[in-house]
Design a protein around this motif. Sequence first.
Motif, mmCIF file in Angstrom:
data_model
loop_
_atom_site.group_PDB
_atom_site.id
_atom_site.type_symbol
_atom_site.label_atom_id
_atom_site.label_comp_id
_atom_site.label_asym_id
_atom_site.label_seq_id
_atom_site.Cartn_x
_atom_site.Cartn_y
_atom_site.Cartn_z
ATOM 1 N N ILE A 96 2.578 3.075 5.902
ATOM 2 C CA ILE A 96 2.200 1.664 5.604
ATOM 3 C C ILE A 96 0.921 1.510 5.109
ATOM 4 O O ILE A 96 -0.026 1.906 6.069
ATOM 5 C CB ILE A 96 2.844 0.837 6.597
ATOM 6 C CG1 ILE A 96 4.378 0.947 6.997
ATOM 7 C CG2 ILE A 96 2.677 -0.524 6.224
ATOM 8 C CD1 ILE A 96 4.600 0.576 8.103
ATOM 9 N N PHE A 97 0.620 0.972 4.044
ATOM 10 C CA PHE A 97 -0.966 0.869 3.629
ATOM 11 C C PHE A 97 -0.935 -0.588 3.771
ATOM 12 O O PHE A 97 -0.859 -1.757 3.114
ATOM 13 C CB PHE A 97 -0.922 1.092 2.136
ATOM 14 C CG PHE A 97 -0.638 2.503 1.955
ATOM 15 C CD1 PHE A 97 -1.596 3.579 2.265
ATOM 16 C CD2 PHE A 97 0.658 2.998 1.179
ATOM 17 C CE1 PHE A 97 -0.824 5.062 1.966
ATOM 18 C CE2 PHE A 97 1.066 4.012 0.953
ATOM 19 C CZ PHE A 97 0.189 5.110 1.413
ATOM 20 N N TYR A 98 -1.678 -0.848 5.010
ATOM 21 C CA TYR A 98 -1.947 -2.487 5.521
ATOM 22 C C TYR A 98 -3.298 -2.685 5.097
ATOM 23 O O TYR A 98 -4.422 -2.408 5.876
ATOM 24 C CB TYR A 98 -1.734 -2.197 7.169
ATOM 25 C CG TYR A 98 -1.964 -3.556 7.652
ATOM 26 C CD1 TYR A 98 -0.619 -4.253 7.877
ATOM 27 C CD2 TYR A 98 -3.211 -3.886 8.257
ATOM 28 C CE1 TYR A 98 -0.511 -5.465 8.574
ATOM 29 C CE2 TYR A 98 -3.066 -5.333 9.101
ATOM 30 C CZ TYR A 98 -1.925 -5.930 9.172
ATOM 31 O OH TYR A 98 -2.080 -7.166 9.956
ATOM 32 N N LYS A 99 -2.995 -3.332 4.058
ATOM 33 C CA LYS A 99 -4.354 -4.325 3.562
ATOM 34 C C LYS A 99 -5.461 -3.017 3.003
ATOM 35 O O LYS A 99 -6.657 -3.393 3.086
ATOM 36 C CB LYS A 99 -5.188 -5.153 4.707
ATOM 37 C CG LYS A 99 -4.189 -5.938 5.102
ATOM 38 C CD LYS A 99 -4.747 -7.109 5.940
ATOM 39 C CE LYS A 99 -3.425 -8.049 6.374
ATOM 40 N NZ LYS A 99 -4.184 -9.063 7.574
ATOM 41 N N VAL A 100 -5.060 -1.956 2.764
ATOM 42 C CA VAL A 100 -5.716 -0.825 2.174
ATOM 43 C C VAL A 100 -5.045 -0.353 0.749
ATOM 44 O O VAL A 100 -3.718 -0.375 0.811
ATOM 45 C CB VAL A 100 -6.110 0.452 3.063
ATOM 46 C CG1 VAL A 100 -7.073 -0.107 4.161
ATOM 47 C CG2 VAL A 100 -4.960 1.082 3.430
ATOM 48 N N ASN A 101 -5.824 0.298 -0.011
ATOM 49 C CA ASN A 101 -5.123 0.789 -1.047
ATOM 50 C C ASN A 101 -4.922 2.317 -0.918
ATOM 51 O O ASN A 101 -5.875 2.917 -0.474
ATOM 52 C CB ASN A 101 -6.068 0.598 -2.599
ATOM 53 C CG ASN A 101 -5.298 0.782 -3.778
ATOM 54 O OD1 ASN A 101 -4.844 2.058 -3.933
ATOM 55 N ND2 ASN A 101 -5.347 -0.257 -4.545
ATOM 56 N N PRO A 102 -3.767 2.830 -1.513
ATOM 57 C CA PRO A 102 -3.489 4.322 -1.249
ATOM 58 C C PRO A 102 -4.620 5.073 -1.931
ATOM 59 O O PRO A 102 -4.710 6.072 -1.474
ATOM 60 C CB PRO A 102 -2.212 4.487 -1.979
ATOM 61 C CG PRO A 102 -1.562 3.158 -1.813
ATOM 62 C CD PRO A 102 -2.640 2.128 -1.907
ATOM 63 N N HIS A 123 3.147 -1.253 0.761
ATOM 64 C CA HIS A 123 1.580 -1.560 0.549
ATOM 65 C C HIS A 123 1.601 -3.295 0.889
ATOM 66 O O HIS A 123 2.185 -3.835 0.103
ATOM 67 C CB HIS A 123 1.159 -1.301 -0.898
ATOM 68 C CG HIS A 123 -0.325 -1.494 -1.020
ATOM 69 N ND1 HIS A 123 -1.001 -1.428 -2.397
ATOM 70 C CD2 HIS A 123 -1.170 -1.875 -0.305
ATOM 71 C CE1 HIS A 123 -2.055 -1.744 -2.355
ATOM 72 N NE2 HIS A 123 -2.401 -2.090 -0.927
ATOM 73 N N LEU A 124 0.784 -3.418 1.959
ATOM 74 C CA LEU A 124 0.922 -5.191 2.121
ATOM 75 C C LEU A 124 -0.737 -5.524 1.804
ATOM 76 O O LEU A 124 -1.865 -4.803 2.368
ATOM 77 C CB LEU A 124 0.748 -5.074 3.584
ATOM 78 C CG LEU A 124 0.572 -6.670 4.159
ATOM 79 C CD1 LEU A 124 1.717 -7.591 3.461
ATOM 80 C CD2 LEU A 124 0.525 -6.908 5.512
ATOM 81 N N LYS A 125 -0.930 -5.818 0.839
ATOM 82 C CA LYS A 125 -2.271 -6.355 0.031
ATOM 83 C C LYS A 125 -2.856 -7.273 0.790
ATOM 84 O O LYS A 125 -2.012 -8.232 1.509
ATOM 85 C CB LYS A 125 -1.987 -6.691 -1.319
ATOM 86 C CG LYS A 125 -1.500 -5.511 -2.097
ATOM 87 C CD LYS A 125 -1.252 -5.788 -3.569
ATOM 88 C CE LYS A 125 -0.753 -4.666 -4.287
ATOM 89 N NZ LYS A 125 -0.572 -5.237 -5.885
ATOM 90 N N PRO A 126 -4.105 -7.630 0.816
ATOM 91 C CA PRO A 126 -4.682 -8.508 1.633
ATOM 92 C C PRO A 126 -4.515 -10.034 1.249
ATOM 93 O O PRO A 126 -4.275 -11.086 2.178
ATOM 94 C CB PRO A 126 -6.170 -8.388 1.239
ATOM 95 C CG PRO A 126 -6.470 -7.016 0.909
ATOM 96 C CD PRO A 126 -5.102 -6.698 0.362
ATOM 97 N N ASP A 127 -4.005 -10.276 -0.119
ATOM 98 C CA ASP A 127 -3.356 -11.629 -0.443
ATOM 99 C C ASP A 127 -2.143 -11.701 -0.268
ATOM 100 O O ASP A 127 -1.268 -12.699 -0.571
ATOM 101 C CB ASP A 127 -4.058 -11.915 -1.995
ATOM 102 C CG ASP A 127 -3.307 -10.965 -2.979
ATOM 103 O OD1 ASP A 127 -2.856 -9.697 -2.265
ATOM 104 O OD2 ASP A 127 -3.451 -11.104 -4.107
ATOM 105 N N GLN A 128 -1.278 -10.859 0.449
ATOM 106 C CA GLN A 128 0.079 -10.750 0.569
ATOM 107 C C GLN A 128 0.173 -11.021 1.956
ATOM 108 O O GLN A 128 0.373 -9.829 2.726
ATOM 109 C CB GLN A 128 0.798 -9.800 -0.167
ATOM 110 C CG GLN A 128 0.792 -9.709 -1.465
ATOM 111 C CD GLN A 128 1.425 -8.583 -2.260
ATOM 112 O OE1 GLN A 128 1.471 -7.322 -1.345
ATOM 113 N NE2 GLN A 128 2.204 -8.708 -3.465
ATOM 114 N N MET A 129 0.342 -12.004 2.721
ATOM 115 C CA MET A 129 0.364 -12.112 4.158
ATOM 116 C C MET A 129 1.795 -12.339 4.828
ATOM 117 O O MET A 129 1.839 -12.643 6.000
ATOM 118 C CB MET A 129 -0.482 -13.203 4.487
ATOM 119 C CG MET A 129 -1.989 -13.008 4.137
ATOM 120 S SD MET A 129 -2.691 -11.546 4.704
ATOM 121 C CE MET A 129 -2.783 -11.835 6.578
#
Length: 345
Positions: free
Chosen positions: A108-114, A158-164
């Motif tokens: 799970i990439f929690y607010k980080v990019n693979p 992948h949970l991006k910073p702008d996807q909360m």
Amino acid sequence: MASSSSSTSLPYGLKYHVFISFRGKNTRDDFARHLGDALRSNGIEIFLDEKEHERGEEMNPALDNAIQESWIAVVIFCINYAYSSWCLEELAKVMEYSKDKSMLVLPIFYKVNPSSLRHEKGSYAEALAKHESRISEKWKIERWKLALHKAADISGWHLKPDQMNEHGLIFNIVDYVSKRISSLRDGDKNIDQHVNYHVFISFRGPDTRLGFTRDLYDALIRNEIKVFFDEEELKKGEEINLALEKAIQVSLMALVIFSINYADSSWCLEELAKVMEYSKDTHMMVVPIFYNVNPSDLHYDKGRYAEALAKHAVRSIEKWKIDRWKLALQNAADVPGWPIKPGPM
């Protein structure tokens, strides 16, 4: 550490359905805990380490055992994950154990990019540089880097910073894990509706069909193991057909018999590439058999394997395909298997 009683049975020798690896300071009190609670509420046994570990503290045997006693590892990569040598060592053990025992790893990439893991960028580059400045064992740093690179190549979430929408992500993860556990459990008992074969055998016909491979096939059948064993000798240049590709996808395990002329066959190489790619995305186990060849020949393109790949390149086969075959050979060479040196009986 926390666990729950579960209605979903575990194979012999395992205690947990899921081992959760995470950086406590970043995710313990929100995402990791919520994910753990959601998994438990679905009857899934989990290992979630509640202790905050100090810098320099060695990984204890209990945690190592928990990894080995788990079916699936969920690794939550957050921005500060790599600053913890404990987390990196935990990840290295997870990746090594998954290679040896076919444990399923779900990142799970929690607010980080693979790509931060794959190319050592941003906070991951900074963290590794700090470790390098204080740890004398360079092999340990390289081991951590390799684990990060391999984890970055695994399909995950992948949970991006702008996807909360963390709640929605947790729901998706729990749903996926529940289905995987169900299919793995059924596969462990017997072949389920999605799997037709226990074992898929990949081999080079002229080398071993009438000897070792046939004997292996007969022994497996006698033990009531359902095997996919392709009897057809394929012509040079023939494309791998859909039926063979489907057979790979509906097998629990792939036995790959690397003989001296295995790489002469573009069919074998394409078959191997599909096996390695499919094993990366699923729980299929790959077991290589090095039949009178050295694993280093695969890993470093030496001997007959180097000659065969050079011939394929001369035949104007697309470079990306050659590179894909080389990668599959290198990855297979890193998987523990059996070396066999035929001799007089």
